[in-house]
Design an enzyme around this catalytic site. Structure first.
Site, PDB file in Angstrom:
ATOM      1  N   ARG A  79       0.751  -1.210   0.071  1.00  0.00           N
ATOM      2  CA  ARG A  79       0.089  -0.037  -0.045  1.00  0.00           C
ATOM      3  C   ARG A  79       0.979   1.364  -0.041  1.00  0.00           C
ATOM      4  NH1 ARG A  79      -4.710  -2.237   4.105  1.00  0.00           N
ATOM      5  NH2 ARG A  79      -6.008  -3.052   2.280  1.00  0.00           N
ATOM      6  N   LYS A 122     -20.383 -16.999   0.124  1.00  0.00           N
ATOM      7  CA  LYS A 122     -21.868 -16.862   0.092  1.00  0.00           C
ATOM      8  C   LYS A 122     -22.643 -16.248  -0.713  1.00  0.00           C
ATOM      9  CE  LYS A 122     -22.066 -17.101   5.202  1.00  0.00           C
ATOM     10  NZ  LYS A 122     -21.890 -16.116   6.465  1.00  0.00           N
ATOM     11  N   GLY A 181     -10.628  -8.942  -1.365  1.00  0.00           N
ATOM     12  CA  GLY A 181      -9.449  -9.599  -0.517  1.00  0.00           C
ATOM     13  C   GLY A 181      -9.016 -10.729  -0.808  1.00  0.00           C
ATOM     14  N   GLY A 227     -13.608  -4.010  -0.108  1.00  0.00           N
ATOM     15  CA  GLY A 227     -15.089  -3.443   0.116  1.00  0.00           C
ATOM     16  C   GLY A 227     -15.201  -2.409  -0.817  1.00  0.00           C
TER      17      GLY A 227
HETATM   18  P1  AMP Z   1     -15.520 -14.366   0.458  1.00  0.00           P
HETATM   19  O1  AMP Z   1     -15.223 -13.568   1.573  1.00  0.00           O
HETATM   20  O2  AMP Z   1     -17.213 -14.360   0.432  1.00  0.00           O
HETATM   21  O3  AMP Z   1     -15.039 -13.727  -0.836  1.00  0.00           O
HETATM   22  O4  AMP Z   1     -15.467 -15.933   0.417  1.00  0.00           O
HETATM   23  C1  AMP Z   1     -14.137 -16.363   0.772  1.00  0.00           C
HETATM   24  C2  AMP Z   1     -13.855 -17.670   1.140  1.00  0.00           C
HETATM   25  O5  AMP Z   1     -14.441 -18.634   0.689  1.00  0.00           O
HETATM   26  C3  AMP Z   1     -12.537 -18.171   1.420  1.00  0.00           C
HETATM   27  O6  AMP Z   1     -11.909 -18.081   2.689  1.00  0.00           O
HETATM   28  C4  AMP Z   1     -12.627 -19.580   0.942  1.00  0.00           C
HETATM   29  O7  AMP Z   1     -11.960 -20.593   1.607  1.00  0.00           O
HETATM   30  C5  AMP Z   1     -14.109 -19.972   1.142  1.00  0.00           C
HETATM   31  N1  AMP Z   1     -14.566 -20.756   0.077  1.00  0.00           N
HETATM   32  C6  AMP Z   1     -14.446 -21.148  -1.335  1.00  0.00           C
HETATM   33  N2  AMP Z   1     -15.160 -22.109  -1.817  1.00  0.00           N
HETATM   34  C7  AMP Z   1     -15.685 -22.568  -0.663  1.00  0.00           C
HETATM   35  C8  AMP Z   1     -16.078 -23.956  -0.553  1.00  0.00           C
HETATM   36  N3  AMP Z   1     -16.464 -24.665  -1.485  1.00  0.00           N
HETATM   37  N4  AMP Z   1     -16.737 -24.133   0.778  1.00  0.00           N
HETATM   38  C9  AMP Z   1     -16.729 -23.440   1.736  1.00  0.00           C
HETATM   39  N5  AMP Z   1     -15.781 -22.559   1.637  1.00  0.00           N
HETATM   40  C10 AMP Z   1     -15.233 -22.038   0.363  1.00  0.00           C
END
Ligand code: AMP
Length: 395
Positions: A35, A197, A353, A376
């Site tokens: 950064r 999610k 991130g 974000g």
């Molecule tokens: P996000 O913060 O929503 O972008 O999610 C990132 C996180 O999603 C990472 O830490 C990954 O380990 C997790 N992730 C990706 N694929 C899967 C999966 N199939 N099952 C559980 N967690 C997952």
């Protein structure tokens, strides 16, 4: 859109909001200076014109004044990167700041103490912003990571510089890169959305359906879609209350002519652990007791074809649990596909991130067109929102 080009900084004090929120180890050494390096071009350009620079930033989430969050810890690193001794004001407002700023000569750099030592910063306090504003002649915002916050130093302060305000080179580049994807994109445009999610990405998905030709949906989100379509997902992560929404997204995509690509096979594991037993199974036939933790080989081949045909690619979120070596292959392979397509002339933007961490971890940083510095902030722009920090400069 005003940038550095619109000003002559000779004998002017540029008050720059930077994002020096860098990670420190237990001995307060900077462990990742990305950064600070990212802010260097803006600082250099102003110094080269014969201006001086006053830097303001936050570090961490202090509650009041907390020594461990003092920006004095980064002085050595900042001085080395900028190639000039960086002076320090032990408070960002008040007499100390005022006196040091007043004495600042052309070519000199001053760093103010952590803005968040004052609760007024995050509260967007007008009087606090006015005090900060009194330190400089021109306000430059170069902190994309906080552009989605209406804080005193990111947004409120701009009103005290009705004409003397602009974007720094980094922030201008962020906006330009996102516009290359969202506004002036070369088709076909593909968005890859992964992560855990649906709920955290839903607004992004809805907004960009109007702007893309293909959407690859991977990561944990996959299983909400697959279950909604009647598949068996075993113990995979799933948001049951988002199944209707998943179907609605698929319907909308069809209506808008967007092709959705979901994994057809997955690496399933019998536990959420790197040393779990694994097997490759069809995404809609995952046995009970097993969970999908990465995209499978057929899926990766499908995604590769789509990526290679794309001229514009946006990537946000990993395809699997890439933090565990045995479930990182999907994310690495996808990253390599994006790198190959970029080498073929596509424009690729990586942001958020976890995908940024993945790109760095797998050495792909220089093989994609642009890696965004704001998680974000980038998501909010993808959601179609106008960020307050950006609006304040455009006003
Ligand atoms: P996000 O913060 O929503 O972008 O999610 C990132 C996180 O999603 C990472 O830490 C990954 O380990 C997790 N992730 C990706 N694929 C899967 C999966 N199939 N099952 C559980 N967690 C997952």
């Amino acid at each position: 859109m005003k940038t550095l080009k619109d000003f002559n900084f000779k004998n002017k004090k540029a008050l720059i909001r930077v994002d020096f929120n860098v990670p420190l180890d237990e001995n307060f050494n900077v462990t990742d200076a990305t950064r600070i390096e990212a802010a260097k071009p803006t600082i250099d350009a102003i110094l080269a014109q014969g201006g001086s620079v006053i830097l303001m930033s936050h570090l961490g989430r202090p509650k009041g004044v907390e020594e461990k969050y003092s920006l004095k810890h980064i002085l050595k690193t900042a001085s080395a990167i900028l190639g000039v001794p960086v002076q320090f004001a032990t408070d960002c407002i008040g007499l100390t700041a005022k006196n040091t700023a007043e004495k600042l000569q052309a070519g000199e750099v001053l760093l103010l103490e952590n803005l968040r030592f004052h609760s007024e910063e995050e509260a967007g306090d007008l009087a606090f912003a006015k005090e900060l504003a009194s330190l400089g002649d021109v306000y430059v915002n170069d902190a994309f990571g906080t552009a989605h916050r209406a804080h005193a130093s990111t947004t409120i302060i701009a009103q005290f510089f009705p004409a003397e305000k602009c974007f720094g080179l980094l922030l201008a580049k962020e906006i330009e890169s996102l516009n290359k994807v969202l506004k002036n994109s070369e088709k076909p445009v593909t968005a890859v959305l992964g992560g855990s999610k649906v709920s955290s990405k839903i607004t992004v998905i809805e907004n960009i359906l109007d702007k893309v030709d293909h959407m690859i949906i991977g990561g944990g989100m996959t299983f909400t879609f697959v279950k909604a379509l009647g598949g068996k997902i075993g113990d995979s992560i799933c948001e049951d209350d988002k199944q209707e929404l998943a179907l609605e997204i698929l319907r909308l995509a069809k209506e808008k002519g967007v092709q959705i690509h979901i994994p057809v096979d997955v690496v399933a594991a019998n536990a959420f652990a790197n040393d779990a037993e694994t097997q490759i199974v069809d995404v809609n036939k995952i046995p009970d007791g097993w969970q999908g933790l990465d995209a499978g080989p057929k899926s990766l081949e499908n995604f590769h074809k789509v990526i290679m045909e794309s001229k514009t690619i946006l990537w946000n979120g990993p395809l699997g649990v890439f933090e565990m070596e045995n479930f990182a292959k999907g994310t690495i392979t996808l990253g390599n596909s994006i790198a190959a397509s970029t080498a073929n002339g596509a424009f690729s933007l990586v942001g958020g991130g976890d995908s940024v961490a993945a790109v760095k971890q797998f050495g792909l940083e220089d093989k994609v067109s642009y890696v965004s510095t704001g998680g974000g902030a980038m998501l909010e722009m993808l959601e179609g929102r106008i960020l307050p920090g950006i609006a304040a400069i455009l006003d």
